[in-house]
Design a protein around this motif. Structure first.
Motif, PDB file in Angstrom:
ATOM      1  N   HIS A  34       0.710  -1.089  -0.125  1.00 46.80           N
ATOM      2  CA  HIS A  34      -0.029   0.112   0.263  1.00 46.80           C
ATOM      3  C   HIS A  34       1.333   0.966   0.047  1.00 46.80           C
ATOM      4  O   HIS A  34       2.185   1.559   1.124  1.00 46.80           O
ATOM      5  CB  HIS A  34      -1.352   0.033   1.464  1.00 46.80           C
ATOM      6  N   PHE A  35       0.273   1.986  -1.246  1.00 47.08           N
ATOM      7  CA  PHE A  35       0.727   3.561  -0.627  1.00 47.08           C
ATOM      8  C   PHE A  35       0.423   4.350  -0.545  1.00 47.08           C
ATOM      9  O   PHE A  35      -0.684   4.910  -1.202  1.00 47.08           O
ATOM     10  CB  PHE A  35       1.504   3.820  -2.250  1.00 47.08           C
ATOM     11  N   ARG A  36       1.100   5.702   0.374  1.00 46.66           N
ATOM     12  CA  ARG A  36      -0.221   6.443   0.137  1.00 46.66           C
ATOM     13  C   ARG A  36       1.274   8.006  -0.486  1.00 46.66           C
ATOM     14  O   ARG A  36       1.893   7.742   0.191  1.00 46.66           O
ATOM     15  CB  ARG A  36      -0.246   7.198   1.241  1.00 46.66           C
ATOM     16  N   ILE A  37       0.044   8.419  -1.900  1.00 48.29           N
ATOM     17  CA  ILE A  37       1.408   9.588  -2.078  1.00 48.29           C
ATOM     18  C   ILE A  37       0.875  10.608  -2.208  1.00 48.29           C
ATOM     19  O   ILE A  37       0.056  10.821  -3.239  1.00 48.29           O
ATOM     20  CB  ILE A  37       1.955   9.265  -4.104  1.00 48.29           C
ATOM     21  N   GLU A  38       1.414  11.652  -1.755  1.00 51.73           N
ATOM     22  CA  GLU A  38       1.101  13.142  -2.269  1.00 51.73           C
ATOM     23  C   GLU A  38       2.622  13.901  -2.757  1.00 51.73           C
ATOM     24  O   GLU A  38       3.590  14.018  -2.331  1.00 51.73           O
ATOM     25  CB  GLU A  38       1.128  13.180  -0.299  1.00 51.73           C
ATOM     26  N   ASN A  39       2.040  14.816  -3.875  1.00 54.09           N
ATOM     27  CA  ASN A  39       3.401  15.341  -4.674  1.00 54.09           C
ATOM     28  C   ASN A  39       2.743  16.363  -5.311  1.00 54.09           C
ATOM     29  O   ASN A  39       1.844  16.790  -5.447  1.00 54.09           O
ATOM     30  CB  ASN A  39       4.153  14.321  -5.950  1.00 54.09           C
ATOM     31  N   LYS A  40       3.611  17.336  -5.341  1.00 54.41           N
ATOM     32  CA  LYS A  40       3.244  18.804  -5.791  1.00 54.41           C
ATOM     33  C   LYS A  40       4.521  19.143  -6.792  1.00 54.41           C
ATOM     34  O   LYS A  40       5.452  19.704  -6.111  1.00 54.41           O
ATOM     35  CB  LYS A  40       2.632  20.061  -4.568  1.00 54.41           C
ATOM     36  N   TYR A  41       3.904  19.431  -8.026  1.00 56.56           N
ATOM     37  CA  TYR A  41       5.308  19.219  -8.519  1.00 56.56           C
ATOM     38  C   TYR A  41       4.963  20.898  -9.741  1.00 56.56           C
ATOM     39  O   TYR A  41       4.105  20.998  -9.871  1.00 56.56           O
ATOM     40  CB  TYR A  41       5.660  18.762  -9.235  1.00 56.56           C
ATOM     41  N   GLY A  42       5.740  21.862  -9.411  1.00 51.88           N
ATOM     42  CA  GLY A  42       5.678  23.461 -10.208  1.00 51.88           C
ATOM     43  C   GLY A  42       7.095  23.899 -10.805  1.00 51.88           C
ATOM     44  O   GLY A  42       8.186  22.996 -10.871  1.00 51.88           O
ATOM     45  N   THR A  43       6.068  23.919 -11.389  1.00 54.57           N
ATOM     46  CA  THR A  43       7.237  25.144 -12.844  1.00 54.57           C
ATOM     47  C   THR A  43       7.135  26.703 -12.685  1.00 54.57           C
ATOM     48  O   THR A  43       5.863  26.742 -12.936  1.00 54.57           O
ATOM     49  CB  THR A  43       6.994  24.437 -14.024  1.00 54.57           C
ATOM     50  N   TRP A  44       8.631  26.853 -12.963  1.00 50.18           N
ATOM     51  CA  TRP A  44       8.288  28.660 -12.838  1.00 50.18           C
ATOM     52  C   TRP A  44       8.938  29.666 -13.523  1.00 50.18           C
ATOM     53  O   TRP A  44      10.539  29.080 -14.061  1.00 50.18           O
ATOM     54  CB  TRP A  44       9.026  28.963 -11.163  1.00 50.18           C
ATOM     55  N   VAL A  45       9.054  29.992 -15.306  1.00 47.64           N
ATOM     56  CA  VAL A  45      10.014  29.970 -16.466  1.00 47.64           C
ATOM     57  C   VAL A  45       9.723  31.845 -16.675  1.00 47.64           C
ATOM     58  O   VAL A  45       7.889  31.578 -17.267  1.00 47.64           O
ATOM     59  CB  VAL A  45       9.749  29.140 -17.581  1.00 47.64           C
ATOM     60  N   HIS A  46      10.259  32.470 -15.550  1.00 49.74           N
ATOM     61  CA  HIS A  46      10.205  33.748 -16.152  1.00 49.74           C
ATOM     62  C   HIS A  46      11.137  34.501 -16.831  1.00 49.74           C
ATOM     63  O   HIS A  46      11.882  34.413 -16.396  1.00 49.74           O
ATOM     64  CB  HIS A  46       9.421  34.644 -15.023  1.00 49.74           C
ATOM     65  N   TYR A  47      11.397  34.861 -18.184  1.00 46.00           N
ATOM     66  CA  TYR A  47      12.786  34.779 -18.449  1.00 46.00           C
ATOM     67  C   TYR A  47      12.210  36.091 -20.089  1.00 46.00           C
ATOM     68  O   TYR A  47      10.981  36.627 -19.940  1.00 46.00           O
ATOM     69  CB  TYR A  47      12.588  34.065 -19.474  1.00 46.00           C
ATOM     70  N   ARG A  48      13.177  36.978 -20.185  1.00 42.56           N
ATOM     71  CA  ARG A  48      13.061  38.444 -21.112  1.00 42.56           C
ATOM     72  C   ARG A  48      14.299  37.934 -21.702  1.00 42.56           C
ATOM     73  O   ARG A  48      15.155  37.110 -21.717  1.00 42.56           O
ATOM     74  CB  ARG A  48      13.143  39.275 -20.484  1.00 42.56           C
ATOM     75  N   HIS A  49      13.737  38.384 -23.344  1.00 40.91           N
ATOM     76  CA  HIS A  49      14.868  38.618 -24.092  1.00 40.91           C
ATOM     77  C   HIS A  49      14.665  40.035 -25.040  1.00 40.91           C
ATOM     78  O   HIS A  49      13.385  39.926 -25.338  1.00 40.91           O
ATOM     79  CB  HIS A  49      15.058  37.521 -25.149  1.00 40.91           C
ATOM     80  N   GLY A  50      15.737  40.426 -25.432  1.00 42.62           N
ATOM     81  CA  GLY A  50      15.677  41.637 -26.256  1.00 42.62           C
ATOM     82  C   GLY A  50      17.055  42.117 -26.350  1.00 42.62           C
ATOM     83  O   GLY A  50      17.897  42.110 -25.577  1.00 42.62           O
TER      84      GLY A  50
END
Length: 1476
Positions: free
Chosen positions: A829-845
């Motif tokens: 038996h498994f109990r799995i709690e996972n929170k995955y996030g990605t944050w990509v704020h970028y600029r170019h110019g």
């Protein structure tokens, strides 16, 4: 009068068009140009002070969709006092103004002119320009204490005030041009002079800056990317131009400069110029104001003399882009960066999946912190550390490697040496440090301690330090080459010596591997020679180290020497067939990777045509095939070359090794992603490798690579999954010598490596077993911060201030994982709690630093990408019951269950403090001005366009898709068309539907990250708990039972029973249930299969709705028949009901084209003489190519009818170019019926479909079959099963090859004479009892096949190469098929061939009197003379006939034949040569 919009006259900024009237020349007469041979100051009055009014304007902006710019204007006076060959210059009366926003002929002129701050008073210090007799500048003198920012502006003025008068000593009757080499702010280069004589003694001289290679303007760059080998040139999408115009007027005998105008621009055109264009325009006007006597001579004081006008770049280590203008205020910066670091963890815990316009100031926190930390000293890093909370400190540590300065690098070293950070974090710091380091030899020497870590530090840390230090040496050497073209390796040789000494004196395998890979990371030219003894096997007897040594030696050779040196080094090993196959495969790969010439490719192909090892040949064949079909531009040259050679290469006939690529290329915007998969199966080892590649602006990168090798002493390949199961279960470790090795590489450099032998693996798995034995809980909080792309290029301008092209793309991945596990009997038996996030704020110019106002101005595209994917469930598995249960429980707080993606892009023009984004820098110039403004129409012109919004009972979620904040009309149709574009297979290369849809998703995902289309817009995909149904949990249960009912065939009979239940609940109340029960029965052999399926939908207080499917499919020698009954309706008792009945009958048979006999069986000619048959060609002769499907129905619900109708319309739309309408009415088809007729042409890989209903008949002709094959929509063989074809294509077969004097099983062979009595060569232990007998008659072979009471015999005809076939004693035709047997005779030019297939056992024979090839499915149930003991033999390099190597084997490798045998064999060989 209000002047013109600067962007409206941009065409005038690039080129001036003059119309000349030929009549003017007669009136003009002969114009004498500048006659003086003195310096430029002769163009201004001598012994006088000449004063010019100076105005300069710099704009960073765009003109689409609305003109916006960040603007700076500077005004003043420039005084010139000539003396001999020098001019003393002084700037006075400076005023300036700033503006940021729309350019509309009004607002920009509201900005006030103010005096510059006292910090730039140094600009008004006098400076001296020294000229050569040619009129060009020889040097410049400034005050010794002058700051570089001021010195650069003065160099720019000196660059403008020079003209090469030597080339103007002639009479001009018409405009003329010539090229002059001169020094300028851009360095030493070329200028194109154009002289335009005018009336009244006037003249215009134009100078155009001319650079064959734009890279010369990038005098300072920092990047974390290094393009790998590519067939096309990397593109920095930036253009530069500069033009200077001089108006000269004759006064007496001399010309005087009346006006100088300079116009320059930098243009950024990303994504194939299909995205937002940005530009920096630099305008300067120098107007002659007055000429007065010299009253006060300007003095310079202590002079600093320079003989170059080149822009003075800032030091990479200090990263002072202001060149001394800005004074660092740490009292301000420390609390500022502390607050930002504290805010970063807070940002990661917020919900950003919404349609609010992103807060770019917060989104850019990673970039802002990194830019500030560039200014920190070692002491300030320590001071900052002491002020941070635990969470902020973790973020700080992860950002540190991205800084790359000497101070930050030494601070990381201090953290590691003093054990301030734990080992796992120290390892991560070292893995990332080399990607951003600004290297120098001095810094390398200061980091030496990292490779001398003692036993106080873990081996994992020591290992990564060795690898990382090698990478730092490489970076330092490259910097040394680029900065001063110094190729000396002497400073680094001591490190090479130390690595090699430790490598050779260690007895631990992992230590040896680590030092080898550390040397690989260095890539120094000397390693190409130093590692030769290692990969030649002179240092060790351990063959595994040779593999690593070859991998280590190849990059230094490729990096420094190119393909010729690779050929010299690896060709002797590759072509030596006594070498291990894995060693040869490594050498082959690096030879091909070096991009050899077309002639060398032909030599490789010629050699491989005679390669006896099918694993190595399969590697070659699959690599060439993949490259030939790749859509990646970096392989376009190789693709063309290899396509010419591929036609002459036969496919491999066994083996599982191979190389395959799959990927996509976005043709519109020019970016791509790919995955490369390598597998080498050789001797007792398997080598796997995966590469993730990307391409942007034609810069091809190997972003990640994972390599691992498994060696277990087994000849047979158990497969990757079985090997891993053996490792974890420890079931096989005691029975063989096990060794596993793995390495991870980032952008071509190895960052970590692992190696386990039997002992260490037992220790590791033992700990894992202890972990599995008890209930436990595991928590893991991961944070990964890195730059996917970090590019900063400094470009000087005609004003002497720096402009920048920047592409800063940080990525943050955070993962909070909790796993609770408990084992009870056969259940886990498994109990799995996972929170995955990605944050990509970028600029170019583009942007520029304004040293007068000490601000950064520019235009950048700001991107925001946020993704969140929570996952929490209970999972239970029972191995005994073969069951799986999953339970999803929603959180009480709905915010915890929100998942989705938000992405947004907009262009901003800005004026900002270099560090403080909140500072109001415009207040002094435009009180109401905004420091950041969005380019485009106002907010009222941007709208949200919902795409999809639905609450779903089956999932309990609401899915919401929207294009938001868009200044482009973007309804659902636009989104749908884009999805079709991403799904289009023409821009992708793949081998399966899974790969195709993976690449389609990656293309879509990459597109929403990059958002390359011009304008402002965003996209949100939000998944949240539905408020309509109140669902709290979902249960999923799966059970499966399988039973083999027969094992008499290579396609065994099996009964498979599956049961799936899916329930949606609100607490304990069941809201909806789906129940699926399926029984699949497959009879032994390739003859019969059936399916019984029941699908129920269960809703409270309603009758169950049930769909039942029952049918079968039966294969016979002549046709294939099937029947499927589908019933559906509401059921009271759980049984199937007949409210709706759909009846489907199918029949497959030979097509008219097949029956006509026009398709010749001899079309299975060998691609190259003496190569083996392609199995697909043999199978094609047994396929049925005409299929009919008759569908009748009763009481079909209108909704289902509509679905079918919509499906038909979608098919018409999808295959519109193949669609045609035939007739409108069919009397012979009933109202609720239709008929489908399918044919597969023989000569084309396509399908024709005709659909007939009562109302209409339409057809699709010539639809390509490539995509349909994967769904098994293809002609079916009545003889060859799919199981056999897949085994054959995957190489999961044994090849027993027999000549009268030789027997070979796969790669092992023995010299022997076939007995002259019937001898059993192949038989199995299954119920099928198939037996294959052979006997010799002179140099020919007879064949007999026996099964129970049936016998097939091939009778030889004396003194000829002919034969007769008998079946059970009776003469048989050239083709015969029964349930257990199928054979066919193929007529060939030399002799006829016989192909036999035993359908139950899967044994396949190819026969041509003197040779027999028996193909046998891999397994343990085979016996016979084919499997008698054989020894390894290296075949020679030439072939003599269809299947076999020549018999020129030395007497030590074979039994010595008698003189009579030798004479007979020689005679037979000569006969075949004559025939050929």
């Amino acid at each position: 009068m209000i002047p013109k919009n600067h962007f409206e006259i941009q065409a005038e900024l690039y080129v001036v068009i003059k119309e000349w009237d030929s009549m003017c020349y007669a009136e003009l007469g002969i114009v004498t140009a500048i006659v003086s041979t003195h310096a430029f100051h002769q163009l201004i009055p001598p012994d006088k002070e000449t004063i010019f009014s100076w105005s300069a304007e710099v704009k960073a902006g765009t003109h689409l969709p609305v003109p916006y710019a960040s603007q700076y204007a500077l005004q003043g006076k420039i005084h010139f006092q000539p003396s001999n060959n020098t001019i003393v210059v002084k700037i006075t009366d400076l005023t300036h103004r700033l503006y940021n926003g729309i350019i509309d002929h009004y607002h920009e002129y509201l900005a006030k002119n103010v005096s510059p701050p006292p910090e730039v008073q140094v600009l008004e210090n006098a400076f001296k320009i020294t000229y050569a007799d040619s009129g060009l500048v020889e040097g410049i003198s400034t005050q010794s204490n002058e700051m570089d920012f001021s010195r650069n502006i003065k160099k720019a003025i000196a660059s403008i005030f020079q003209l090469n008068s030597t080339f103007l000593q002639k009479e001009f009757h018409r405009p003329e041009s010539f090229i002059v080499k001169e020094n300028s702010i851009y360095g030493h280069g070329e200028d194109v002079y154009s002289v335009f004589p005018q009336k009244g003694g006037k003249m215009e001289v134009h100078k155009l800056h001319n650079m064959p290679d734009s890279e010369k303007i990038y005098s300072h760059f920092v990047t974390n990317t290094e393009g790998a080998s590519c067939d096309v040139t990397n593109v920095v999408p930036v253009m530069h131009d500069s033009k200077k115009t001089y108006v000269l007027e004759k006064e007496g005998d001399c010309y005087v400069v009346k006006k100088v105008t300079t116009v320059g621009s930098i243009i950024y055109y990303p994504f194939k110029a299909k995205s937002d264009a940005q530009m920096i325009l630099v305008n300067q006007n120098f107007d002659l104001d007055e000429v007065v006597p010299i009253k006060n001579k300007y003095q310079i004081g202590e002079e600093y003399i320079e003989n170059s006008l080149s822009y003075v770049s800032f030091d990479k280590q200090t990263n002072d882009q202001t060149n001394g203008r800005q004074i660092i205020d740490y009292d301000k910066l420390l609390p500022m960066v502390r607050d930002m670091l504290e805010d970063i963890p807070q940002y990661m815990h917020e919900d950003h999946i919404n349609t609010k316009e992103p807060d770019h100031k917060r989104g850019q926190l990673i970039n802002r912190v990194q830019q500030i930390l560039l200014k920190f000293t070692l002491d300030k890093f320590k001071e900052l550390q002491s002020t941070l909370s635990k969470q902020a400190l973790n973020v700080f540590y992860h950002i540190l490697p991205l800084v790359g300065t000497e101070a930050s690098t030494l601070y990381i070293k201090t953290l590691i040496i003093t054990k301030t950070v734990p080992d796992n974090l120290a390892v991560e710091l070292l893995q990332n440090i080399a990607g951003h380091i600004r290297p120098s030899l001095d810094l390398v020497q200061k980091l030496e301690d990292l490779i001398h870590l003692d036993s106080k530090y873990s081996w994992d840390l020591q290992k990564v330090a060795i690898l990382s230090f090698g990478n730092i040496i490489y970076k330092s050497y490259v910097h040394q080459l680029q900065s001063n073209s110094d190729s000396s390796q002497e400073p680094y040789e001591k490190y090479v010596d130390e690595y090699i000494h430790n490598l050779r004196n260690s007895t631990k395998y992992i230590v040896q591997v680590t030092y080898l890979l550390g040397l690989r990371n260095m890539k120094l030219p000397i390693l190409a020679q130093r590692l030769v003894p290692a990969f030649n096997g002179e240092w060790w007897s351990n063959q595994n180290l040779r593999y690593v040594a070859i991998w280590a030696a190849a990059p230094p050779i490729l990096f420094n020497s190119g393909p010729d040196k690779i050929i010299e080094t690896f060709w002797p090993i590759f072509t030596n067939r006594h070498e291990k196959v894995a060693v040869r495969a490594f050498c082959y790969y690096f030879i091909m990777y070096s991009r050899p010439s077309l002639t060398m490719l032909r030599n490789i192909f010629t050699f491989m045509l005679t390669e006896p090892d099918q694993e190595l040949y399969r590697i070659h064949y699959t690599l060439v095939q993949t490259l030939m079909q790749s859509t990646d531009p970096c392989h376009q040259d190789a693709r063309l070359k290899l396509a010419q050679l591929m036609k002459f290469s036969p496919p491999p006939h066994r083996g599982t090794s191979g190389i395959s690529f799959f990927g996509y290329r976005d043709e519109m915007f020019g970016f791509s992603t790919g995955i490369q998969k390598y597998y080498i199966r050789a001797e007792d080892l398997r080598i796997y490798a995966y590469y993730v590649t990307s391409q942007l602006f034609n810069s091809y990168e190997e972003e990640w690579a994972v390599y691992w090798k498994i060696q277990d002493g087994r000849d047979k390949d158990p497969g990757l999954i079985e090997s891993l199961v053996d490792i974890v279960s420890l079931s096989q470790l005691d029975s063989f010598d096990f060794h596993i090795e793995a390495s991870i590489a980032r952008r071509g450099q190895v960052i970590n490596t692992f190696a386990f032998d039997k002992r260490s693996l037992n220790e590791m798995v033992g700990l894992l077993g202890l972990f599995l034995a008890y209930a436990s809980k595991w928590n893991l909080n991961l944070l990964h911060i890195n730059y996917e792309r970090y590019n900063s290029y400094m470009i000087p301008t005609d004003l002497g201030i720096p402009a920048f092209w920047e592409y800063f793309m940080p990525e943050v991945h955070y993962n909070n994982l909790s796993v609770t596990k408990q084992i009870e009997g056969d259940s886990i038996h498994f109990r799995i709690e996972n929170k995955y996030g990605t944050w990509v704020h970028y600029r170019h110019g583009l942007s520029f630093y304004n040293p007068i106002a000490d601000v950064r101005q520019g235009i950048n595209k700001y991107h925001a990408y946020d993704a969140l994917f929570p996952l929490h469930f209970n999972l239970s598995s029972n191995s005994k019951l073969q069951s799986l249960e999953i339970h999803w429980q929603k959180h009480d707080d709905p915010q915890m269950d929100i998942a989705g993606i938000r992405t947004h892009a907009t262009q901003l023009v800005f004026v900002r403090d270099s560090d403080d984004y909140e500072k109001k820098v415009l207040r002094e110039f435009v009180p109401e001005g905004e420091e950041f403004q969005s380019v485009g129409h106002s907010k009222e012109f941007r709208h949200d366009y919902p795409i999809f919004d639905k609450h779903n009972l089956d999932t309990g979620y609401r899915l919401y898709l929207v294009n938001y904040d868009s200044d482009i009309h973007a309804p659902y149709g636009v989104f749908k068309n884009r999805l079709h574009m991403f799904a289009d297979p023409s821009s992708k290369y793949f081998h399966s539907p899974l790969q195709h849809w993976t690449m389609a998703w990656l293309n879509f995902h990459r597109d929403i990250v990059l958002l390359p289309r011009p304008g402002t817009y965003g996209f949100v995909a939000r998944l949240e708990p539905s408020s309509q149904f109140g669902i709290t949990n979902i249960d999923f249960a799966l059970s499966q039972k399988s039973e083999y009912v027969s094992n008499s065939s290579h396609v065994p009979g099996v009964d498979l029973h599956s049961h799936v239940v899916y329930s949606v609940k609100k607490h304990d109340q069941i809201l909806k249930t789906w129940d699926l029960d399926a029984l699949t029965e497959i009879a032994s052999g390739h003859n019969y299969g059936s399916l019984k399926l029941k699908l129920s939908r269960i809703l409270p207080k309603q009758k169950d709705f049930r769909v039942c499917i029952e049918g079968y499919k039966k294969w016979t020698p002549e046709e294939v028949n099937g029947h499927w009954g589908i019933t559906m309706g509401e059921s009271n008792n759980g049984e199937c009901v007949n409210d709706t009945v759909i009846d489907i009958s199918s029949n497959g048979k030979r097509s008219l084209e097949q029956k006509s006999g026009k398709y010749k069986h001899s079309s299975c000619q060998n691609v190259v003489p003496y190569s083996a048959h392609d199995i697909k060609c043999l199978v094609s002769h047994t396929t049925l190519r005409h299929y009919t499907y008759e569908v009748t129905s009763t009481n079909v619900p209108p909704r289902l009818k509509q679905i079918v109708t919509n499906l038909g319309e979608d098919l018409k739309s999808l295959f519109n170019e193949y669609y045609s309408y035939k007739i409108a009415h069919n009397e012979n088809i009933t109202e609720d019926s239709f008929k489908v007729d399918v044919t597969f042409p023989l000569a084309a890989h396509e399908i024709n479909v005709e659909v007939a209903t009562r109302e209409q008949t339409y057809e699709f002709s010539g639809i390509p079959l490539k995509y349909w094959d994967w769904f098994k929509i293809a002609p079916e063989s009545t003889t060859y099963s799919l199981a056999f074809i897949e085994k054959y294509e995957n190489g999961e077969i044994d090849h027993c090859t027999i000549q009268s004097h030789r027997r070979q099983l796969n790669q092992k062979s023995v010299s022997e004479v076939v007995p002259n009595e019937w001898t059993l060569y192949v038989a199995n232990n299954l119920e099928s009892h198939d037996h294959v007998y052979l006997k010799r008659l002179d140099d020919k072979i007879a064949v007999k096949l026996v099964r129970d009471d049936h016998t097939l015999e091939v009778l030889l005809v004396a003194e000829t190469d002919d034969y007769h076939i008998t079946y059970d004693g009776d003469a048989s035709s050239d083709e015969h098929q029964e349930e257990w047997l199928h054979y066919r005779v193929f007529d060939k030019d030399i002799h006829k061939r016989l192909v036999i297939f035993l359908q139950q056992s899967g044994v396949h024979l190819e026969y041509d009197v003197r040779h027999v090839v028996i193909t046998i499915p891999e397994g343990t149930h085979w016996h016979g003379h084919c499997y008698a003991d054989v020894k390894s033999l290296i075949p020679p390099t030439t072939t003599s006939n269809l299947f076999f190597w020549k018999t020129n084997i030395s007497s030590t490798e074979r039994e010595v034949p008698t003189a009579e045998e030798i004479a007979r064999l020689a005679n037979n060989i000569q006969k075949e040569k004559n025939k050929v």
